[in-house]
Motif scaffolding. Structure first.
Motif, PDB file in Angstrom:
ATOM      1  N   GLU A   1       0.826  -1.208   0.000  1.00 22.80           N
ATOM      2  CA  GLU A   1       0.000   0.000   0.000  1.00 22.80           C
ATOM      3  C   GLU A   1       0.857   1.254   0.000  1.00 22.80           C
ATOM      4  O   GLU A   1       0.542   2.244  -0.692  1.00 22.80           O
ATOM      5  CB  GLU A   1      -0.940  -0.013   1.205  1.00 22.80           C
TER       6      GLU A   1
ATOM      7  N   TYR B   1       2.277   1.747  -3.487  1.00 24.39           N
ATOM      8  CA  TYR B   1       1.203   2.172  -4.385  1.00 24.39           C
ATOM      9  C   TYR B   1       0.845   3.641  -4.163  1.00 24.39           C
ATOM     10  O   TYR B   1       0.742   4.416  -5.126  1.00 24.39           O
ATOM     11  CB  TYR B   1      -0.022   1.283  -4.167  1.00 24.39           C
ATOM     12  N   GLU B   2       0.690   4.042  -2.899  1.00 23.32           N
ATOM     13  CA  GLU B   2       0.319   5.427  -2.598  1.00 23.32           C
ATOM     14  C   GLU B   2       1.407   6.396  -3.044  1.00 23.32           C
ATOM     15  O   GLU B   2       1.114   7.486  -3.555  1.00 23.32           O
ATOM     16  CB  GLU B   2       0.041   5.582  -1.105  1.00 23.32           C
TER      17      GLU B   2
ATOM     18  N   LEU C   1       1.102   6.862  -6.742  1.00 22.03           N
ATOM     19  CA  LEU C   1       0.007   7.770  -7.086  1.00 22.03           C
ATOM     20  C   LEU C   1       0.429   9.221  -6.940  1.00 22.03           C
ATOM     21  O   LEU C   1       0.114  10.062  -7.793  1.00 22.03           O
ATOM     22  CB  LEU C   1      -1.212   7.499  -6.195  1.00 22.03           C
TER      23      LEU C   1
ATOM     24  N   HIS D   1      -2.547   4.167 -12.791  1.00 19.10           N
ATOM     25  CA  HIS D   1      -2.935   3.817 -11.422  1.00 19.10           C
ATOM     26  C   HIS D   1      -3.709   2.499 -11.407  1.00 19.10           C
ATOM     27  O   HIS D   1      -3.489   1.645 -10.540  1.00 19.10           O
ATOM     28  CB  HIS D   1      -3.803   4.921 -10.817  1.00 19.10           C
ATOM     29  N   GLN D   2      -4.613   2.332 -12.361  1.00 13.80           N
ATOM     30  CA  GLN D   2      -5.420   1.117 -12.421  1.00 13.80           C
ATOM     31  C   GLN D   2      -4.543  -0.112 -12.670  1.00 13.80           C
ATOM     32  O   GLN D   2      -4.743  -1.172 -12.047  1.00 13.80           O
ATOM     33  CB  GLN D   2      -6.465   1.241 -13.533  1.00 13.80           C
TER      34      GLN D   2
ATOM     35  N   ARG E   1      -2.738  -0.975  -9.475  1.00 15.41           N
ATOM     36  CA  ARG E   1      -3.633  -1.560  -8.489  1.00 15.41           C
ATOM     37  C   ARG E   1      -3.928  -3.019  -8.805  1.00 15.41           C
ATOM     38  O   ARG E   1      -3.932  -3.876  -7.922  1.00 15.41           O
ATOM     39  CB  ARG E   1      -4.934  -0.758  -8.458  1.00 15.41           C
ATOM     40  N   GLU E   2      -4.184  -3.292 -10.078  1.00 11.47           N
ATOM     41  CA  GLU E   2      -4.537  -4.647 -10.483  1.00 11.47           C
ATOM     42  C   GLU E   2      -3.415  -5.639 -10.175  1.00 11.47           C
ATOM     43  O   GLU E   2      -3.657  -6.774  -9.745  1.00 11.47           O
ATOM     44  CB  GLU E   2      -4.884  -4.669 -11.973  1.00 11.47           C
TER      45      GLU E   2
ATOM     46  N   PHE F   1      -0.785  -5.024  -7.915  1.00  9.98           N
ATOM     47  CA  PHE F   1      -0.458  -4.994  -6.489  1.00  9.98           C
ATOM     48  C   PHE F   1      -1.451  -5.799  -5.653  1.00  9.98           C
ATOM     49  O   PHE F   1      -1.081  -6.365  -4.624  1.00  9.98           O
ATOM     50  CB  PHE F   1      -0.401  -3.544  -5.995  1.00  9.98           C
ATOM     51  N   ASP F   2      -2.709  -5.851  -6.078  1.00  9.22           N
ATOM     52  CA  ASP F   2      -3.712  -6.585  -5.321  1.00  9.22           C
ATOM     53  C   ASP F   2      -3.423  -8.079  -5.241  1.00  9.22           C
ATOM     54  O   ASP F   2      -4.013  -8.780  -4.407  1.00  9.22           O
ATOM     55  CB  ASP F   2      -5.104  -6.371  -5.930  1.00  9.22           C
TER      56      ASP F   2
END
Length: 450
Positions: free
Chosen positions: A12, A15-16, A19, A29-30, A33-34, A36-37
């Motif tokens: 997280e 990722y932040e 961003l 960003h998408q 996220r995809e 990193f999840d």
């Protein structure tokens, strides 16, 4: 080993930070996220990735190039476009990825594509890194002379950043054989070198047979292999396809070859439903020869109809192949597919499915293949073109097609086996992300902090 809570916090935090450093780039960003999840389990298993800041390094492109592209149109008016090349990661080989010419192109879209390309290329096992590029130039409606002048101006800047051992671009949306030819000619003129610096070239001057067909073929092969895990195949499936470019056309071709019944394609004007089965010859004539529109197909194909303003996903099917562009399949489309009886979805385009749509499909036990796995056939065949260029040894169509099928089989099995290894059998998103990430991360570890 890191505690699971620490791993999630690490992901997280990275990722932040990404961003904050890349504002106003929702597609990038998408894509982050995809991926990193799905990475928590692999980072927990490999604390060395944390210790060597692999995540922090992997989300940052090695190089981002943005440049002015001035050119003169047929009316003698000077036009100015913006060019991009994002060289994302070369841990596994020279940067490899297409050039997209479309008004929507901006830095964020190119970064998202380059990030996805890094993992896609890793899955092929072909020794190629990830990159992407393009321009906000729109070749649609431009004369050949205008396209040539634009491509020559674009390559005048780009040539200093690419090479057969550095970065090997290819085509993408808006960049076909015509554009590749003009780009290659200018590269040769500027460098005095005839080398495999671009893929998607004409077969008579260094290109590969089956390259045009490869992405569409590969997506269908992957879908067929997914269906086989449920005791099914493409034979007898009712298939809907979005798009009408190379990927969509040759997805139609391969699906029909395997015995499927393909009933749709689309373009920006709407989608065509042809219950008798899409006429591949007519579709190719309209789109490849005439550069026409969906309405031109309908005008010459009795019984077909053009639907404007709706969604192709409303058409009942058992297999869906999104082959147009990013985020074309949203959650409402996914829910419509589920209601219509869909069994498998394989992405022929780059990230055409939104995250909530992916979740809806997986939640309904639909077989779902992400683009980084299912549409890897194009770049895999580009790598085969690089091999042919290096050896001055052109291969037959059957040789290339056989290698492509072997590569797609390998990608499917690696994704499936990785998902099972990490405790989520059938989750091709997890399998593709973890398998691709691990290949790149291990190479980065071996190379040191660079």
């Amino acid at each position: 080993m890191l505690q699971q809570l620490d791993v999630q916090q690490e992901l997280e935090d990275v990722y932040e930070k990404a961003l904050r450093r890349n504002p106003g780039e929702p597609e990038f960003h998408q894509a982050l996220r995809e991926v990193f999840d799905t990475l928590g389990p692999v980072v927990a298993r490999h604390p060395e990735y944390h210790e060597q800041a692999i995540l922090q390094r992997m989300v940052e492109p090695e190089r981002q190039i943005m440049f002015r592209v001035p050119w003169v149109d047929d009316a003698g008016v000077v036009q100015v476009n913006r060019g991009f090349r994002v060289q994302f990661n070369s841990a596994l080989g020279p940067f490899k990825g297409g050039l997209r010419f479309h008004p929507s192109v901006n830095l964020g879209i190119v970064k998202f594509l380059g990030f996805e390309q890094t993992f896609k290329n890793a899955l092929t096992g072909m020794g190629i890194g990830g990159g992407k590029g393009g321009s906000d130039f729109d070749p649609h409606g431009r004369s050949d002379a205008e396209v040539m002048r634009f491509c020559q101006s674009f390559m005048t800047e780009l040539h200093r950043h690419i090479g057969e051992y550095t970065d090997v671009p290819a085509g993408d949306i808006g960049v076909g054989g015509r554009e590749i030819g003009y780009l290659f000619g200018q590269y040769k003129r500027l460098t005095n070198r005839y080398e495999g610096v671009l893929t998607g070239k004409g077969v008579g001057w260094g290109g590969s047979l089956a390259r045009t067909e490869a992405t569409g073929f590969g997506a269908v092969i992957f879908a067929d292999r997914m269906l086989a895990t449920k005791g099914q195949s493409m034979e007898g499936q009712r298939v809907i396809i979005s798009g009408s470019g190379n990927v969509a056309i040759y997805a139609v071709a391969k699906a029909q070859e395997l015995g499927a019944h393909v009933v749709t394609f689309s373009d920006s004007s709407g989608y065509v439903v042809d219950e008798a089965g899409v006429d591949l010859g007519l579709l190719r004539e309209v789109k490849e020869v005439e550069r026409g529109r969906a309405a031109d197909y309908v005008a010459r194909r009795p019984g077909s109809r053009l639907i404007q303003g709706g969604r192709v996903w409303d058409v009942p099917c058992t297999v869906a192949l999104p082959c147009a562009t990013q985020n074309e399949l949203d959650v409402h489309g996914a829910e419509a597919l589920v209601r219509g009886g869909v069994v498998a979805v394989a992405e022929g385009a780059n990230m055409p499915t939104t995250p909530d749509a992916t979740e809806a499909l997986q939640g309904a036990d639909v077989l779902f293949a992400p683009g980084k796995a299912a549409n890897a056939g194009g770049v895999a065949t580009s790598a085969l073109e690089m091999q042919q260029n290096a050896g001055r040894d052109p291969w037959s169509f059957s040789q290339v097609a056989s290698r492509l099928e072997t590569i797609m089989d390998g990608i499917h099995d690696e994704c499936a086996n990785t998902a099972e290894e990490y405790g989520d059998p059938g989750n091709y998103v997890l399998g593709a992300n973890v398998a691709g990430f691990t290949k790149v991360a291990d190479a980065m570890l071996a190379h040191g902090v660079i």
